[in-house]
Design a protein around this motif. Structure first.
Motif, PDB file in Angstrom:
ATOM      1  N   VAL A   1       0.875  -1.159   0.000  1.00 55.54           N
ATOM      2  CA  VAL A   1       0.000   0.000   0.000  1.00 55.54           C
ATOM      3  C   VAL A   1       0.919   1.217   0.000  1.00 55.54           C
ATOM      4  CG1 VAL A   1      -1.739   1.297   1.277  1.00 55.54           C
ATOM      5  CG2 VAL A   1      -1.815  -1.207   1.258  1.00 55.54           C
ATOM      6  N   VAL A   2       0.867   2.002  -1.075  1.00 58.57           N
ATOM      7  CA  VAL A   2       1.739   3.165  -1.234  1.00 58.57           C
ATOM      8  C   VAL A   2       0.946   4.416  -0.898  1.00 58.57           C
ATOM      9  CG1 VAL A   2       3.165   4.487  -2.845  1.00 58.57           C
ATOM     10  CG2 VAL A   2       3.069   1.989  -3.014  1.00 58.57           C
ATOM     11  N   LEU A   3       1.507   5.236  -0.022  1.00 59.10           N
ATOM     12  CA  LEU A   3       0.868   6.482   0.383  1.00 59.10           C
ATOM     13  C   LEU A   3       1.736   7.645  -0.081  1.00 59.10           C
ATOM     14  CD1 LEU A   3      -0.036   5.433   4.030  1.00 59.10           C
ATOM     15  CD2 LEU A   3      -1.599   5.591   2.083  1.00 59.10           C
ATOM     16  N   ASP A   4       1.232   8.433  -1.025  1.00 60.64           N
ATOM     17  CA  ASP A   4       1.978   9.597  -1.510  1.00 60.64           C
ATOM     18  C   ASP A   4       1.924  10.707  -0.478  1.00 60.64           C
ATOM     19  OD1 ASP A   4       2.512   8.284  -3.844  1.00 60.64           O
ATOM     20  OD2 ASP A   4       0.998   9.328  -5.024  1.00 60.64           O
ATOM     21  N   CYS A   5       3.059  11.365  -0.275  1.00 63.20           N
ATOM     22  CA  CYS A   5       3.135  12.481   0.655  1.00 63.20           C
ATOM     23  C   CYS A   5       4.401  13.279   0.360  1.00 63.20           C
ATOM     24  CB  CYS A   5       3.122  12.003   2.103  1.00 63.20           C
ATOM     25  SG  CYS A   5       4.480  10.909   2.538  1.00 63.20           S
ATOM     26  N   ALA A   6       4.459  14.480   0.875  1.00 67.44           N
ATOM     27  CA  ALA A   6       5.631  15.325   0.654  1.00 67.44           C
ATOM     28  C   ALA A   6       6.820  14.898   1.511  1.00 67.44           C
ATOM     29  CB  ALA A   6       5.279  16.786   0.937  1.00 67.44           C
ATOM     30  N   GLU A   7       6.559  14.248   2.661  1.00 66.43           N
ATOM     31  CA  GLU A   7       7.621  13.870   3.590  1.00 66.43           C
ATOM     32  C   GLU A   7       7.524  12.382   3.952  1.00 66.43           C
ATOM     33  OE1 GLU A   7       8.393  17.147   6.651  1.00 66.43           O
ATOM     34  OE2 GLU A   7       6.245  17.305   6.182  1.00 66.43           O
ATOM     35  N   PRO A   8       7.995  11.489   3.085  1.00 62.00           N
ATOM     36  CA  PRO A   8       7.854  10.061   3.368  1.00 62.00           C
ATOM     37  C   PRO A   8       8.611   9.605   4.615  1.00 62.00           C
ATOM     38  CG  PRO A   8       9.236  10.401   1.443  1.00 62.00           C
ATOM     39  CD  PRO A   8       8.650  11.732   1.798  1.00 62.00           C
ATOM     40  N   GLU A   9       9.719  10.239   4.923  1.00 63.98           N
ATOM     41  CA  GLU A   9      10.469   9.853   6.123  1.00 63.98           C
ATOM     42  C   GLU A   9       9.645  10.121   7.381  1.00 63.98           C
ATOM     43  OE1 GLU A   9      13.076  11.087   2.776  1.00 63.98           O
ATOM     44  OE2 GLU A   9      11.527  12.161   3.903  1.00 63.98           O
ATOM     45  N   ARG A  10       8.946  11.236   7.393  1.00 64.24           N
ATOM     46  CA  ARG A  10       8.112  11.595   8.544  1.00 64.24           C
ATOM     47  C   ARG A  10       6.964  10.602   8.720  1.00 64.24           C
ATOM     48  NH1 ARG A  10       4.741  17.185   9.211  1.00 64.24           N
ATOM     49  NH2 ARG A  10       4.238  16.931  11.409  1.00 64.24           N
ATOM     50  N   LEU A  11       6.296  10.268   7.624  1.00 67.93           N
ATOM     51  CA  LEU A  11       5.204   9.303   7.691  1.00 67.93           C
ATOM     52  C   LEU A  11       5.727   7.916   8.059  1.00 67.93           C
ATOM     53  CD1 LEU A  11       2.289   8.516   7.459  1.00 67.93           C
ATOM     54  CD2 LEU A  11       2.558   8.430   4.960  1.00 67.93           C
ATOM     55  N   ALA A  12       6.892   7.539   7.540  1.00 72.70           N
ATOM     56  CA  ALA A  12       7.480   6.232   7.869  1.00 72.70           C
ATOM     57  C   ALA A  12       7.787   6.136   9.359  1.00 72.70           C
ATOM     58  CB  ALA A  12       8.734   5.982   7.040  1.00 72.70           C
ATOM     59  N   ARG A  13       8.315   7.202   9.964  1.00 69.27           N
ATOM     60  CA  ARG A  13       8.599   7.198  11.417  1.00 69.27           C
ATOM     61  C   ARG A  13       7.312   6.969  12.196  1.00 69.27           C
ATOM     62  NH1 ARG A  13      12.044  11.416  10.148  1.00 69.27           N
ATOM     63  NH2 ARG A  13      10.476  12.943  10.736  1.00 69.27           N
ATOM     64  N   PHE A  14       6.257   7.688  11.817  1.00 68.09           N
ATOM     65  CA  PHE A  14       4.962   7.540  12.485  1.00 68.09           C
ATOM     66  C   PHE A  14       4.467   6.102  12.377  1.00 68.09           C
ATOM     67  CE2 PHE A  14       0.313   7.443  12.107  1.00 68.09           C
ATOM     68  CZ  PHE A  14      -0.058   8.025  13.313  1.00 68.09           C
ATOM     69  N   CYS A  15       4.427   5.566  11.158  1.00 70.46           N
ATOM     70  CA  CYS A  15       3.916   4.207  10.946  1.00 70.46           C
ATOM     71  C   CYS A  15       4.791   3.164  11.632  1.00 70.46           C
ATOM     72  CB  CYS A  15       3.816   3.901   9.451  1.00 70.46           C
ATOM     73  SG  CYS A  15       2.523   4.819   8.609  1.00 70.46           S
ATOM     74  N   LYS A  16       6.090   3.368  11.591  1.00 76.35           N
ATOM     75  CA  LYS A  16       7.016   2.403  12.202  1.00 76.35           C
ATOM     76  C   LYS A  16       6.750   2.273  13.702  1.00 76.35           C
ATOM     77  CE  LYS A  16      11.921   1.313  12.308  1.00 76.35           C
ATOM     78  NZ  LYS A  16      13.260   1.718  11.853  1.00 76.35           N
ATOM     79  N   GLU A  17       6.596   3.399  14.375  1.00 77.67           N
ATOM     80  CA  GLU A  17       6.345   3.375  15.816  1.00 77.67           C
ATOM     81  C   GLU A  17       4.913   2.949  16.137  1.00 77.67           C
ATOM     82  OE1 GLU A  17       8.531   3.868  18.339  1.00 77.67           O
ATOM     83  OE2 GLU A  17      10.072   3.965  16.783  1.00 77.67           O
ATOM     84  N   PHE A  18       3.941   3.509  15.439  1.00 78.21           N
ATOM     85  CA  PHE A  18       2.535   3.248  15.735  1.00 78.21           C
ATOM     86  C   PHE A  18       2.176   1.790  15.494  1.00 78.21           C
ATOM     87  CE2 PHE A  18      -2.108   4.055  14.763  1.00 78.21           C
ATOM     88  CZ  PHE A  18      -2.442   4.396  16.055  1.00 78.21           C
ATOM     89  N   LEU A  19       2.743   1.194  14.435  1.00 78.89           N
ATOM     90  CA  LEU A  19       2.417  -0.179  14.075  1.00 78.89           C
ATOM     91  C   LEU A  19       3.478  -1.182  14.510  1.00 78.89           C
ATOM     92  CD1 LEU A  19       1.201   0.552  10.443  1.00 78.89           C
ATOM     93  CD2 LEU A  19      -0.214   0.159  12.469  1.00 78.89           C
ATOM     94  N   GLU A  20       4.533  -0.694  15.165  1.00 76.21           N
ATOM     95  CA  GLU A  20       5.669  -1.546  15.533  1.00 76.21           C
ATOM     96  C   GLU A  20       6.141  -2.330  14.307  1.00 76.21           C
ATOM     97  OE1 GLU A  20       4.561  -3.818  18.992  1.00 76.21           O
ATOM     98  OE2 GLU A  20       4.336  -2.012  20.213  1.00 76.21           O
ATOM     99  N   ALA A  21       6.331  -1.599  13.216  1.00 74.41           N
ATOM    100  CA  ALA A  21       6.737  -2.186  11.935  1.00 74.41           C
ATOM    101  C   ALA A  21       8.250  -2.131  11.798  1.00 74.41           C
ATOM    102  CB  ALA A  21       6.085  -1.418  10.784  1.00 74.41           C
ATOM    103  N   GLU A  22       8.752  -2.899  10.855  1.00 73.43           N
ATOM    104  CA  GLU A  22      10.180  -2.852  10.566  1.00 73.43           C
ATOM    105  C   GLU A  22      10.391  -2.283   9.173  1.00 73.43           C
ATOM    106  OE1 GLU A  22      11.778  -6.924   8.800  1.00 73.43           O
ATOM    107  OE2 GLU A  22      10.892  -7.201  10.786  1.00 73.43           O
TER     108      GLU A  22
END
Length: 130
Positions: free
Chosen positions: A9-30
Motif C-alpha cells: 500500500v503506497v501512500l503519496d506524501c511530501a515527507e515520506p520519512e516523517r510518515l514512515a517514522r509515524f507508521c514504524k512506531e505506531f504499528l511496531e513495523a520494521e
C-alpha cells in the motif's frame, strides 16, 4: 490462483520519512527498504506500507462532501486509551471531536503528513456458553 497479489500500500506524501517514522512506531513495523523517495515497512502481520515522495501531494480531506472515493487505513484496537494517546504522541491528530455524533466504535485521525485513518474498536469476544 490469482494472477497478482497485493504487494504494497503506497501512500503519496511530501515527507515520506516523517510518515514512515509515524507508521514504524505506531504499528511496531520494521523498515525493509529505503530509497531517496520511498520507505517500505512491514508490520508484524505482514502488511506492507510504503510512504512515497510526491512534492505536489496534498492530503485528502475527510469527510468529503461529494462522497468521493479515496483510500484511508483502518486500524483495529480493543480499547481507546492506548491508540489515541500513541497516535497523538507520534504526531497524529484527531480530525473530529471526541464527542462527535456517530458510532462511538471509531474515531478519525490524520497522520503527520495529513492522510486520514480510522481507529476502529473491536468488541471483546463473547464468553463461551455451555
Amino acid at each position: 490462483m490469482p494472477l497478482v497479489t497485493v504487494g504494497v500500500v503506497v501512500l503519496d506524501c511530501a515527507e515520506p520519512e516523517r510518515l514512515a517514522r509515524f507508521c514504524k512506531e505506531f504499528l511496531e513495523a520494521e523498515e525493509t527498504e529505503e530509497s531517496a523517495n520511498r520507505v517500505e515497512l512491514r508490520t508484524g502481520d505482514g502488511i506492507r506500507l510504503a510512504p512515497r515522495r510526491d512534492t505536489d501531494a496534498t492530503p485528502p480531506g475527510r469527510p468529503r462532501p461529494e462522497n468521493s472515493l479515496q483510500a484511508h487505513l483502518d486500524f483495529a484496537w480493543r480499547t481507546w486509551t492506548r491508540p489515541n494517546a500513541a497516535s497523538v504522541s507520534l504526531g497524529g491528530r484527531p480530525t473530529e471531536a471526541e464527542d462527535a455524533p456517530g458510532p462511538s466504535e471509531e474515531r478519525a485521525f490524520a497522520d503527520p503528513t495529513g492522510h486520514s485513518f480510522t481507529l476502529r474498536r473491536i468488541p471483546p469476544p463473547a464468553p463461551k456458553r455451555g
